[in-house]
Design a protein around this motif. Structure first.
Motif, PDB file in Angstrom:
ATOM      1  N   GLN A 166       0.834  -1.201   0.000  1.00 43.79           N
ATOM      2  CA  GLN A 166       0.000   0.000   0.000  1.00 43.79           C
ATOM      3  C   GLN A 166       0.868   1.250   0.000  1.00 43.79           C
ATOM      4  OE1 GLN A 166      -3.263   0.622   2.591  1.00 43.79           O
ATOM      5  NE2 GLN A 166      -4.084  -1.434   2.404  1.00 43.79           N
ATOM      6  N   GLU A 167       1.930   1.240   0.800  1.00 46.81           N
ATOM      7  CA  GLU A 167       2.800   2.413   0.874  1.00 46.81           C
ATOM      8  C   GLU A 167       3.571   2.604  -0.426  1.00 46.81           C
ATOM      9  OE1 GLU A 167       4.559   5.818   2.655  1.00 46.81           O
ATOM     10  OE2 GLU A 167       2.696   4.687   2.907  1.00 46.81           O
ATOM     11  N   PHE A 168       4.041   1.525  -1.033  1.00 44.35           N
ATOM     12  CA  PHE A 168       4.691   1.632  -2.338  1.00 44.35           C
ATOM     13  C   PHE A 168       3.752   2.323  -3.329  1.00 44.35           C
ATOM     14  CE2 PHE A 168       7.376  -2.399  -1.494  1.00 44.35           C
ATOM     15  CZ  PHE A 168       8.433  -1.646  -1.041  1.00 44.35           C
ATOM     16  N   ALA A 169       2.533   1.844  -3.405  1.00 37.47           N
ATOM     17  CA  ALA A 169       1.572   2.381  -4.364  1.00 37.47           C
ATOM     18  C   ALA A 169       1.258   3.845  -4.071  1.00 37.47           C
ATOM     19  CB  ALA A 169       0.292   1.552  -4.356  1.00 37.47           C
ATOM     20  N   ARG A 170       1.087   4.184  -2.800  1.00 32.72           N
ATOM     21  CA  ARG A 170       0.732   5.553  -2.423  1.00 32.72           C
ATOM     22  C   ARG A 170       1.776   6.548  -2.905  1.00 32.72           C
ATOM     23  NH1 ARG A 170       1.995   9.425   0.981  1.00 32.72           N
ATOM     24  NH2 ARG A 170       3.681   8.229   1.931  1.00 32.72           N
ATOM     25  N   VAL A 171       3.038   6.222  -2.696  1.00 35.46           N
ATOM     26  CA  VAL A 171       4.104   7.160  -3.040  1.00 35.46           C
ATOM     27  C   VAL A 171       4.397   7.157  -4.539  1.00 35.46           C
ATOM     28  CG1 VAL A 171       6.543   7.720  -2.688  1.00 35.46           C
ATOM     29  CG2 VAL A 171       5.132   6.999  -0.751  1.00 35.46           C
ATOM     30  N   LEU A 172       4.462   5.973  -5.136  1.00 33.93           N
ATOM     31  CA  LEU A 172       4.915   5.890  -6.523  1.00 33.93           C
ATOM     32  C   LEU A 172       3.900   6.456  -7.506  1.00 33.93           C
ATOM     33  CD1 LEU A 172       6.694   2.423  -6.476  1.00 33.93           C
ATOM     34  CD2 LEU A 172       7.732   4.694  -6.529  1.00 33.93           C
ATOM     35  N   GLN A 192      13.307   7.011  -3.503  1.00 36.47           N
ATOM     36  CA  GLN A 192      13.603   6.073  -2.417  1.00 36.47           C
ATOM     37  C   GLN A 192      12.646   4.891  -2.422  1.00 36.47           C
ATOM     38  OE1 GLN A 192      13.330   8.694   0.963  1.00 36.47           O
ATOM     39  NE2 GLN A 192      15.312   9.666   0.565  1.00 36.47           N
ATOM     40  N   GLN A 193      11.354   5.165  -2.635  1.00 36.50           N
ATOM     41  CA  GLN A 193      10.374   4.082  -2.644  1.00 36.50           C
ATOM     42  C   GLN A 193      10.528   3.193  -3.870  1.00 36.50           C
ATOM     43  OE1 GLN A 193       9.259   3.279   0.092  1.00 36.50           O
ATOM     44  NE2 GLN A 193       7.181   3.978   0.351  1.00 36.50           N
ATOM     45  N   ALA A 194      10.913   3.782  -5.006  1.00 31.55           N
ATOM     46  CA  ALA A 194      11.155   2.971  -6.197  1.00 31.55           C
ATOM     47  C   ALA A 194      12.302   2.001  -5.958  1.00 31.55           C
ATOM     48  CB  ALA A 194      11.460   3.875  -7.390  1.00 31.55           C
ATOM     49  N   ALA A 195      13.350   2.472  -5.288  1.00 31.16           N
ATOM     50  CA  ALA A 195      14.476   1.591  -4.972  1.00 31.16           C
ATOM     51  C   ALA A 195      14.050   0.498  -4.000  1.00 31.16           C
ATOM     52  CB  ALA A 195      15.626   2.410  -4.390  1.00 31.16           C
ATOM     53  N   ALA A 196      13.236   0.862  -3.012  1.00 25.81           N
ATOM     54  CA  ALA A 196      12.764  -0.137  -2.039  1.00 25.81           C
ATOM     55  C   ALA A 196      11.874  -1.173  -2.710  1.00 25.81           C
ATOM     56  CB  ALA A 196      12.008   0.565  -0.912  1.00 25.81           C
TER      57      ALA A 196
END
Length: 407
Positions: A166-172, A192-196
């Motif tokens: 959910q957090e990946f989707a929210r930010v990306l 940062q989130q794309a790398a994670a």
């Protein structure tokens, strides 16, 4: 043919978060002329016929070119066959786009068809969890958890990791907006989130290579022509967004339209079969994807205006969906609208890969809400909206109700 410069203020108003609750007056001002030049390399197209044609025009490239120009700023890595790797197929042109998309759809579509019963079970469980509360945040309590549960099940992601996705989707999804609308902090956060996400997906792939299961990722790994591992990673990231964020907005925008139009809500309660055309009307009237962009390979003429080669063209799908030249009474929410060939999921070879899944989830969720919530009403109208202009939807949608009917 002439090139006509035009004021771009209305487009900047579209990107302004203060107009997120209702960008449609901004779209209407832009649509007073079919083509608007925002700057030397950026153009906006607003009318249905032009957008529909451009979405299918091979002179329009989907490859993202941050600095403009015909070629990407950094040449992509390539596999042993010379194919670019590590780029989402949404951002590629044929033939590589077609090869990667076909590999996904061959496994994705049959699994979507088999998921409808599971979607119904998940929706009922989410509603039951709010039965005694008398209030429901459609976003937090239904529209966000439902699609992330579904896409994670399809991909074989453990249930315990769903909040991470959910957090990946929210930010990306914020990174899909024009870069000029992002703050420096937002740009850093998306990087940062794309790398994670890449690290997480890489671990998933390695685990499934050693431990195949009954999931979409295992299917893709076992294909006759398996994807390169970098393509597989970017494809899983794309499915996360395509299979999640579009559905969040589609469900939430659908609930908002129903509660603002009580007659449509009553009609859905009386006839579950209305869910199919009703969801199509939500996709036209208030689409989850408001705009998409391409780059011109050559000079392209649009409505008497020449858009030069290497220009970025933003097609306002939401404006095209309100084009009075294509749709009668376009600002009316009309679930039984005939000939509703909207642009809600784009068109052409890049038609939304998650469209069938989003439709199924929205049909189930809106039908359940209509049938089970007693006397639902909006707590605040308009609701607060997220910052994203491309995937536009409420940040919260609190709804009060008097009780939950039996299924």
């Amino acid at each position: 043919m002439t090139t006509i410069p035009a004021p771009a203020e209305a487009f900047h108003e579209v990107l302004d978060h203060r107009n997120r609750p209702n960008p449609y007056p901004c779209y209407a001002r832009l649509a007073e002329q079919p083509v608007t030049r925002v700057d030397d390399r950026t153009w906006v197209v607003t009318r249905y016929a032009d957008i529909s044609r451009l979405l299918r025009d091979p002179r329009m490239s989907a490859v993202r070119r941050p600095g403009g120009g015909v070629e990407p700023e950094e040449p992509p890595a390539r596999d042993e066959h010379g194919n670019p790797i590590g780029i989402p197929f949404l951002r590629q042109d044929p033939p590589n786009h077609d090869r990667l998309r076909r590999a996904v759809m061959d496994s994705f579509v049959p699994r979507i068809t088999a998921m409808r019963g599971r979607v119904e079970t998940l929706v009922d469980g989410l509603l039951e969890s709010r039965a005694g509360a008398g209030t429901l945040d459609v976003v937090a309590d239904l529209a966000y958890p439902l699609p992330v549960s579904v896409i994670c099940e399809l991909l074989g992601v453990p249930e315990s990791d769903e909040p991470v996705f959910q957090e990946f989707a929210r930010v990306l999804t914020r990174s899909l907006d024009p870069v000029e609308s992002l703050t420096e902090q937002e740009q850093r956060e998306t990087e940062q989130q794309a790398a994670a996400l890449r690290e997480y997906v890489g671990g998933m792939i390695q685990h499934r290579m050693a431990n195949p299961g009954d999931d979409l990722l295992s299917d893709l790994l076992a294909a006759d022509e398996p994807m390169h591992v970098l393509d597989l990673g970017t494809t899983l990231g794309l499915l996360l967004i395509a299979g999640h964020e579009t559905t969040v907005n589609l469900i939430t925008n659908g609930v908002l339209a129903l509660l603002r139009n009580p007659a449509a809500l009553a009609d859905l309660r009386a006839d579950d079969g209305l869910a199919v055309p009703l969801v199509e009307e939500v996709l036209r009237y208030d689409p989850p994807v408001q705009m998409t962009a391409r780059t011109t390979r050559t000079d392209v003429e649009v409505a008497g205006t020449t858009i030069p080669a290497a220009s970025r063209v933003t097609m306002l799908l939401a404006a095209g969906n309100r084009d009075a030249g294509r749709f009668a009474d376009p600002d009316r929410f009309w679930p039984r609208r005939p000939d509703n060939a909207h642009l809600g999921f784009g068109g052409g070879i890049h038609y939304c890969v998650g469209a069938a899944l989003a439709r199924a989830e929205a049909q189930v969720a809106l039908t359940a809400l209509a049938n089970r919530l007693r006397n639902p009403r909006l707590v605040v109208d308009p609701p607060p909206y997220r910052r994203n202009a491309v995937l536009r939807g409420p940040e919260r949608l609190p709804v009060a109700f008097d009780g939950l009917a039996e299924r």
